[in-house]
Structures are given as C-alpha cells and as structure tokens.
Enzyme design. Structure first.
Site, PDB file in Angstrom:
ATOM      1  N   CYS A 175       5.413   3.917  -7.909  1.00  0.00           N
ATOM      2  CA  CYS A 175       6.073   3.333  -6.741  1.00  0.00           C
ATOM      3  C   CYS A 175       5.402   1.983  -6.434  1.00  0.00           C
ATOM      4  O   CYS A 175       4.173   1.891  -6.440  1.00  0.00           O
ATOM      5  CB  CYS A 175       5.971   4.277  -5.553  1.00  0.00           C
ATOM      6  SG  CYS A 175       6.691   5.898  -5.937  1.00  0.00           S
ATOM      7  N   SER A 203       9.734  11.017   0.359  1.00  0.00           N
ATOM      8  CA  SER A 203       9.470   9.573   0.396  1.00  0.00           C
ATOM      9  C   SER A 203      10.777   8.857   0.110  1.00  0.00           C
ATOM     10  O   SER A 203      11.107   8.587  -1.032  1.00  0.00           O
ATOM     11  CB  SER A 203       8.422   9.217  -0.661  1.00  0.00           C
ATOM     12  OG  SER A 203       7.204   9.807  -0.318  1.00  0.00           O
ATOM     13  N   PHE A 204      11.531   8.562   1.148  1.00  0.00           N
ATOM     14  CA  PHE A 204      12.892   8.061   0.985  1.00  0.00           C
ATOM     15  C   PHE A 204      12.883   6.542   0.738  1.00  0.00           C
ATOM     16  O   PHE A 204      13.325   6.075  -0.294  1.00  0.00           O
ATOM     17  CB  PHE A 204      13.722   8.429   2.220  1.00  0.00           C
ATOM     18  CG  PHE A 204      15.171   8.577   1.905  1.00  0.00           C
ATOM     19  CD1 PHE A 204      15.605   9.586   1.064  1.00  0.00           C
ATOM     20  CD2 PHE A 204      16.116   7.710   2.440  1.00  0.00           C
ATOM     21  CE1 PHE A 204      16.953   9.720   0.752  1.00  0.00           C
ATOM     22  CE2 PHE A 204      17.467   7.841   2.132  1.00  0.00           C
ATOM     23  CZ  PHE A 204      17.885   8.860   1.290  1.00  0.00           C
ATOM     24  N   HIS A 205      12.403   5.806   1.708  1.00  0.00           N
ATOM     25  CA  HIS A 205      12.026   4.395   1.563  1.00  0.00           C
ATOM     26  C   HIS A 205      13.132   3.366   1.290  1.00  0.00           C
ATOM     27  O   HIS A 205      12.846   2.171   1.309  1.00  0.00           O
ATOM     28  CB  HIS A 205      10.948   4.223   0.489  1.00  0.00           C
ATOM     29  CG  HIS A 205       9.708   5.030   0.706  1.00  0.00           C
ATOM     30  ND1 HIS A 205       9.152   5.252   1.934  1.00  0.00           N
ATOM     31  CD2 HIS A 205       8.902   5.691  -0.181  1.00  0.00           C
ATOM     32  CE1 HIS A 205       8.069   5.988   1.811  1.00  0.00           C
ATOM     33  NE2 HIS A 205       7.895   6.279   0.549  1.00  0.00           N
ATOM     34  N   GLU A 250      -9.734  11.761  -3.409  1.00  0.00           N
ATOM     35  CA  GLU A 250     -10.072  11.532  -2.022  1.00  0.00           C
ATOM     36  C   GLU A 250      -9.292  12.479  -1.118  1.00  0.00           C
ATOM     37  O   GLU A 250      -8.136  12.809  -1.395  1.00  0.00           O
ATOM     38  CB  GLU A 250      -9.818  10.068  -1.670  1.00  0.00           C
ATOM     39  CG  GLU A 250     -10.868   9.203  -2.352  1.00  0.00           C
ATOM     40  CD  GLU A 250     -10.650   7.712  -2.198  1.00  0.00           C
ATOM     41  OE1 GLU A 250     -11.637   6.978  -2.296  1.00  0.00           O
ATOM     42  OE2 GLU A 250      -9.512   7.282  -1.984  1.00  0.00           O
ATOM     43  N   CYS A 286      -1.419   9.256 -10.710  1.00  0.00           N
ATOM     44  CA  CYS A 286      -0.018   9.673 -10.578  1.00  0.00           C
ATOM     45  C   CYS A 286       0.752   9.119 -11.765  1.00  0.00           C
ATOM     46  O   CYS A 286       0.469   8.006 -12.210  1.00  0.00           O
ATOM     47  CB  CYS A 286       0.554   9.136  -9.265  1.00  0.00           C
ATOM     48  SG  CYS A 286       2.197   9.777  -8.873  1.00  0.00           S
ATOM     49  N   CYS A 291      -5.301  15.676   4.718  1.00  0.00           N
ATOM     50  CA  CYS A 291      -4.401  15.120   3.695  1.00  0.00           C
ATOM     51  C   CYS A 291      -5.058  15.374   2.341  1.00  0.00           C
ATOM     52  O   CYS A 291      -6.141  14.856   2.068  1.00  0.00           O
ATOM     53  CB  CYS A 291      -4.232  13.627   3.970  1.00  0.00           C
ATOM     54  SG  CYS A 291      -3.195  12.818   2.738  1.00  0.00           S
ATOM     55  N   GLY A 316      -1.189  11.680  -5.984  1.00  0.00           N
ATOM     56  CA  GLY A 316      -0.409  12.478  -6.923  1.00  0.00           C
ATOM     57  C   GLY A 316       0.925  12.955  -6.383  1.00  0.00           C
ATOM     58  O   GLY A 316       1.202  12.885  -5.184  1.00  0.00           O
ATOM     59  N   GLU A 317       1.765  13.412  -7.311  1.00  0.00           N
ATOM     60  CA  GLU A 317       3.084  13.952  -6.970  1.00  0.00           C
ATOM     61  C   GLU A 317       2.983  15.489  -7.060  1.00  0.00           C
ATOM     62  O   GLU A 317       2.928  16.040  -8.164  1.00  0.00           O
ATOM     63  CB  GLU A 317       4.131  13.390  -7.949  1.00  0.00           C
ATOM     64  CG  GLU A 317       5.492  14.057  -7.900  1.00  0.00           C
ATOM     65  CD  GLU A 317       6.064  14.219  -6.494  1.00  0.00           C
ATOM     66  OE1 GLU A 317       6.248  13.228  -5.784  1.00  0.00           O
ATOM     67  OE2 GLU A 317       6.337  15.376  -6.104  1.00  0.00           O
ATOM     68  N   CYS A 344       2.546   1.605  -3.696  1.00  0.00           N
ATOM     69  CA  CYS A 344       1.495   2.627  -3.606  1.00  0.00           C
ATOM     70  C   CYS A 344       0.332   2.301  -4.526  1.00  0.00           C
ATOM     71  O   CYS A 344       0.523   2.088  -5.727  1.00  0.00           O
ATOM     72  CB  CYS A 344       2.086   3.986  -3.970  1.00  0.00           C
ATOM     73  SG  CYS A 344       0.851   5.293  -4.039  1.00  0.00           S
ATOM     74  N   ASN A 350       0.748  -0.175   4.359  1.00  0.00           N
ATOM     75  CA  ASN A 350      -0.694  -0.410   4.335  1.00  0.00           C
ATOM     76  C   ASN A 350      -1.037  -1.264   3.129  1.00  0.00           C
ATOM     77  O   ASN A 350      -0.715  -0.906   1.997  1.00  0.00           O
ATOM     78  CB  ASN A 350      -1.445   0.922   4.272  1.00  0.00           C
ATOM     79  CG  ASN A 350      -1.261   1.711   5.551  1.00  0.00           C
ATOM     80  OD1 ASN A 350      -1.446   1.171   6.651  1.00  0.00           O
ATOM     81  ND2 ASN A 350      -0.852   2.961   5.437  1.00  0.00           N
ATOM     82  N   CYS A 410      -2.395   5.862   4.353  1.00  0.00           N
ATOM     83  CA  CYS A 410      -1.415   6.214   3.316  1.00  0.00           C
ATOM     84  C   CYS A 410      -1.352   5.142   2.242  1.00  0.00           C
ATOM     85  O   CYS A 410      -1.221   3.958   2.565  1.00  0.00           O
ATOM     86  CB  CYS A 410      -0.004   6.284   3.896  1.00  0.00           C
ATOM     87  SG  CYS A 410       0.207   7.423   5.203  1.00  0.00           S
ATOM     88  N   SER A 446       4.801  16.507   0.521  1.00  0.00           N
ATOM     89  CA  SER A 446       5.575  15.268   0.399  1.00  0.00           C
ATOM     90  C   SER A 446       5.896  15.001  -1.061  1.00  0.00           C
ATOM     91  O   SER A 446       5.015  15.006  -1.917  1.00  0.00           O
ATOM     92  CB  SER A 446       4.765  14.097   0.974  1.00  0.00           C
ATOM     93  OG  SER A 446       5.448  12.880   0.725  1.00  0.00           O
TER      94      SER A 446
HETATM   95  N1  SAH Z   1       3.518  11.532  -4.241  1.00  0.00           N
HETATM   96  C1  SAH Z   1       3.964  12.033  -3.011  1.00  0.00           C
HETATM   97  C2  SAH Z   1       2.863  12.248  -1.993  1.00  0.00           C
HETATM   98  C3  SAH Z   1       1.783  11.204  -1.882  1.00  0.00           C
HETATM   99  S1  SAH Z   1       2.161   9.688  -1.123  1.00  0.00           S
HETATM  100  C4  SAH Z   1       5.013  11.130  -2.444  1.00  0.00           C
HETATM  101  O1  SAH Z   1       5.215  10.042  -2.951  1.00  0.00           O
HETATM  102  O2  SAH Z   1       5.683  11.552  -1.502  1.00  0.00           O
HETATM  103  C5  SAH Z   1       2.236  10.035   0.635  1.00  0.00           C
HETATM  104  C6  SAH Z   1       3.091   9.036   1.421  1.00  0.00           C
HETATM  105  O3  SAH Z   1       2.474   7.750   1.549  1.00  0.00           O
HETATM  106  C7  SAH Z   1       4.431   8.800   0.720  1.00  0.00           C
HETATM  107  O4  SAH Z   1       5.491   8.796   1.626  1.00  0.00           O
HETATM  108  C8  SAH Z   1       4.219   7.411   0.158  1.00  0.00           C
HETATM  109  O5  SAH Z   1       5.442   6.813  -0.099  1.00  0.00           O
HETATM  110  C9  SAH Z   1       3.419   6.739   1.243  1.00  0.00           C
HETATM  111  N2  SAH Z   1       2.749   5.525   0.797  1.00  0.00           N
HETATM  112  C10 SAH Z   1       2.299   5.222  -0.435  1.00  0.00           C
HETATM  113  N3  SAH Z   1       1.751   3.987  -0.452  1.00  0.00           N
HETATM  114  C11 SAH Z   1       1.832   3.498   0.801  1.00  0.00           C
HETATM  115  C12 SAH Z   1       1.400   2.290   1.421  1.00  0.00           C
HETATM  116  N4  SAH Z   1       0.755   1.347   0.736  1.00  0.00           N
HETATM  117  N5  SAH Z   1       1.631   2.127   2.740  1.00  0.00           N
HETATM  118  C13 SAH Z   1       2.238   3.102   3.446  1.00  0.00           C
HETATM  119  N6  SAH Z   1       2.660   4.261   2.926  1.00  0.00           N
HETATM  120  C14 SAH Z   1       2.463   4.471   1.617  1.00  0.00           C
HETATM  121 FE1  SF4 Z   2       2.856   8.717  -6.903  1.00  0.00          FE
HETATM  122 FE2  SF4 Z   2       3.625   9.247  -4.355  1.00  0.00          FE
HETATM  123 FE3  SF4 Z   2       2.252   7.002  -4.938  1.00  0.00          FE
HETATM  124 FE4  SF4 Z   2       4.777   7.248  -5.744  1.00  0.00          FE
HETATM  125  S1  SF4 Z   2       4.039   7.168  -3.604  1.00  0.00           S
HETATM  126  S2  SF4 Z   2       3.073   6.477  -7.009  1.00  0.00           S
HETATM  127  S3  SF4 Z   2       4.870   9.420  -6.232  1.00  0.00           S
HETATM  128  S4  SF4 Z   2       1.497   9.101  -5.140  1.00  0.00           S
END
Ligand code: SAH
Ligand code: SF4
Length: 393
Positions: A140, A250-252, A116, A136, A129, A196-197, A143, A327, A370, A228
């Site tokens: 996480c 993606s610090f979190h 997508e 992936c 985007c 994906g990463e 995600c 989200n 996201c 990212s």
């Molecule tokens: N794999 C890479 C890039 C894709 S994710 C990464 O993890 O950085 C893009 C962004 O969306 C990342 O910061 C991820 O942590 C965030 N993200 C993933 N799932 C989410 C969700 N359910 N709600 C809000 N942000 C989310």
């Molecule tokens: Fe993969 Fe990024 Fe989602 Fe983590 S947040 S599972 S690295 S796509």
C-alpha cells in the site's frame, strides 16, 4: 496423582515445533494441541484433560511462566513438564513511552526478527495494537510497513505472546486469590492493526485469537477484538465463521482507479467484490458495525465528492467510518490532508447518518502511529550494521 516419574513418548512429541534445546513452547498451542502434547509427554490419557485445563489456567489466567510455581500439580509432574516444555513469550528488546502515554514495545522473535507492539491507553479502554507478520507482502502506497518485504508469518505463540508481554508490563495478571475481573482492565481491547496482513496468516491469527478469547484465560470478548484487513475477500467469510471478531477494512478510496493505486490488492479483489463480502459479515459473525478505515491523503482521496461516493457505496452495511489523518514517514509519497478538509469530509459522512470519528494520531513522537511501525527498528538495524562494519565483523 502420585509422584512416580513419567516417561515421555519421544516418538510422538516431534510433531510440534521445538526450540533448539528440544523443548516445546506451550504458549500458542490450542487446547487440543496442548492436550496432545501432554499425552505425548507421558500424561495418562484419562488425566490429560484435567492437566491441560490446569496448565491453561496457569498460563493464560495467571500469566505463570514457571512450572515450579504450579502448586496444584505433583512435583514429579512439574519436573516432567520442565524437562519437555517451556512457557515462553517473545523477548522485549525495548520499550518507549510517548508523551501521550502510548507505549511501543520492540519485540524480538525466533530468528532474531523484530516486530512492534503498541499500547494505547484511553479514558474508557486500553487498546493493544498487535502485529501478525514481520513485514507485509502487500505494498500500500501510504504504509511504511509495506516498504518492507515479508520476512515471515508470526506463529500463534508469537501473536498471543504480544498480549502476554503487555499484560506482564502492565502488571495485569490477577494475583493469587484475586478474581480475574476485579478491576477495570488496562488492556481491554485488541486491534490487529500492527505490521502485516492478518488474513494472509489466517490460521495462526485465528488460533491466537481463540486463545485470547478463551473464557478460562485472557478472556477478551470477541467484541473487543478488531481485525483489520486490506481486503482479502476470500478470507472474510472465514473470519466471521472461525473467529467472529469485529472487522475493520482499509477502504481508503471510492473508485477502483484510485484504490488500485493506494491498496494494490484491489486489482485482485475490486471494490464491488469487497463490498459483497462485507455485506455478509455482520450477520455471519454476529458482530456490530464494520469499521471502514479511510486514510486522509491530500489531493488523492479527500474531496467532498469522495465523501459522497463513500456513503453511496456502503449503503446498507452497518458501518462506522474511521478517518485516519495520514501519518508521515521518511520518503512517503503522500501528504496529510488539511484539517479543514478532513472536517468537511467527516461532516458529509456524519450528515449521511454514519459515525465518522477522526482518529487522533497517538504516539507520533515515538513513531508508533498507524503506518509508522518498523521505521525506528530499521534505523536501529542500519546503525547496528554500521557498527558491525566498523568493527570489521
Ligand atoms: N494490513 C492490515 C492491518 C495493518 S494496517 C490492513 O491494511 O488493514 C492498520 C491501518 O493503518 C490500516 O487501515 C492502514 O491502512 C493504516 N495505515 C497504514 N499506513 C498508514 C499511514 N502512514 N498513516 C495512517 N494510516 C495508515
Ligand atoms: Fe500491508 Fe496493511 Fe500496510 Fe497495506 S496497509 S502494506 S496491507 S500492513
């Protein structure tokens, strides 16, 4: 050049990936590979640079996909190109448009896999985007993409192809006789924040971004491209050196204990190692600030103490902090933090001297926000499987 037929050297052509019909897709070849492919197909070495430049401009400046339209090339040469090559983007299967103007394209790539791509129009910019992998390998907890196993890495052509598809749809290729930057760009920014990463598909992402940045083509500045990563520490320095784009991380979480759970790659490269790599980044890539993405999860990482720890940790790094309200997706083990909580968290960061924008969820009604990517596709997949079962196939 003359109209004499050109005989390709079929012994050298197979070094590049071919389609089932034996043709090679030129989209996604770097300049040196394009050059090599043209020579292998019979272009005299002396002409190859010029032909590669001409083709490059047709493909990436004009968006042309038909060799027959390339009128500055001799007819026999165009015929040779059509016999050996194609200029092919991934196929757009569907397009959804959200009430807020966000577009989501479902794109099919070789092997029948789907990814997508999301276009987000804003007042001063239009951001695409894009995805770097189907699924992936990381998991996480917040995600949705992470619940899907990695199917495969995207090729450079499939990555840059996502940009080309969006430019096709936005009708953004300059018309003949029109300069490439006459109007403000509808697609002005790229974020590698889809599925994906990206740093687990480093070479292909790098080659695709080099094509997107090339001044004789799509010509997006490296300042308008943000990659990212979840924190693949060993590839961060390479990103600075070999791509030079902007970095988001993606610090979190602000303790290893919590980050280990939310972003499991933290067990391999914990917060201290990640911060060391980030400290070196802006200088090495000549980039501006690093974006720290921070998803707001109710009761998990959203306390005032977390906000204060965050500003302590990133001290000395030119940074902005992007707060992302979580989200939701079906079956997600988290909830979005309350609005007052997010604002209080943002306030602490802001008072410590950092920009702390709260990312407005875009395209939620079409599951384009996201972390929501892939969900509609999965549903579609299931129903197709059900249909197949019903039909007894
Ligand atoms: N794999 C890479 C890039 C894709 S994710 C990464 O993890 O950085 C893009 C962004 O969306 C990342 O910061 C991820 O942590 C965030 N993200 C993933 N799932 C989410 C969700 N359910 N709600 C809000 N942000 C989310
Ligand atoms: Fe993969 Fe990024 Fe989602 Fe983590 S947040 S599972 S690295 S796509």
């Amino acid at each position: 050049m003359t109209d004499t037929p050109i005989t390709p050297d079929v012994t050298t052509l197979p070094r590049l990936p071919r389609r089932a019909d034996g043709k090679i897709n030129l989209v996604g070849l770097t300049r040196p590979k394009l050059h090599e492919a043209l020579i292998a197909a019979g272009t005299p070495e002396k002409q190859a640079k010029m032909r590669a430049d001409q083709l490059w401009q047709w493909i990436y400046q004009r968006g042309e996909a038909d060799f027959a339209a390339m009128t500055n090339l001799a007819k026999a040469y165009r015929a040779m190109l059509a016999e050996n090559f194609v200029i092919e983007r991934p196929e757009v299967v569907s397009k959804l448009v959200s009430a807020d103007g966000t577009h989501k394209y479902l794109v099919r790539i070789a092997g029948g896999h789907e990814v997508e791509v999301v276009y987000i129009p804003e007042e001063d910019r239009g951001t695409l985007c894009i995805s770097s992998q189907v699924g992936c390998t990381l998991t996480c907890s917040f995600c949705h993409t992470g619940t899907q196993k990695l199917v495969r890495n995207l090729t450079p052509g499939e990555i840059v192809g996502q940009i080309m598809i969006a430019r096709d749809d936005l009708d953004e290729w300059p018309k003949p006789g029109e300069g490439s930057d006459l109007r403000p760009r509808l697609l002005s920014n790229i974020v590698l924040m889809g599925m994906g990463e990206p740093l687990y598909n480093f070479e292909n992402v790098r080659d695709a971004m080099k094509i997107a940045m090339d001044p004789e083509g799509i010509s997006l500045s490296r300042r308008r491209i943000t990659l990212s990563t979840s924190g693949v520490v060993p590839e961060i320095a390479r990103t600075a050196q070999e791509i030079g784009c902007q970095l988001a991380v993606s610090f979190h979480a602000t303790t290893d204990e919590v980050r280990d759970k939310l972003v499991p790659i933290n067990r391999k490269w914990p917060i201290a190692a990640l911060l060391d790599a980030l400290r070196a980044y802006p200088k090495a890539s000549n980039s501006e600030r690093i974006t720290f993405e921070y998803v707001m999860l109710k009761g998990v990482n959203d306390s005032d103490a977390d906000a204060r720890r965050l500003v302590q940790l990133i001290r000395g790094i030119p940074a902005k902090i992007n707060l992302i309200p979580f989200n939701e997706w079906p079956g997600a083990p988290h909830e979005r933090s309350d609005w007052e909580r997010i604002e209080s968290f943002a306030d602490i960061i802001y008072k410590a001297g950092y920009a702390s924008p709260i990312r407005t969820p875009r395209g939620e009604d079409i599951m384009a926000a996201c972390g929501q990517l892939k969900s509609t596709t999965e549903r579609a997949r299931k129903s197709r499987a059900e249909i197949a079962a019903e039909a007894g196939i």
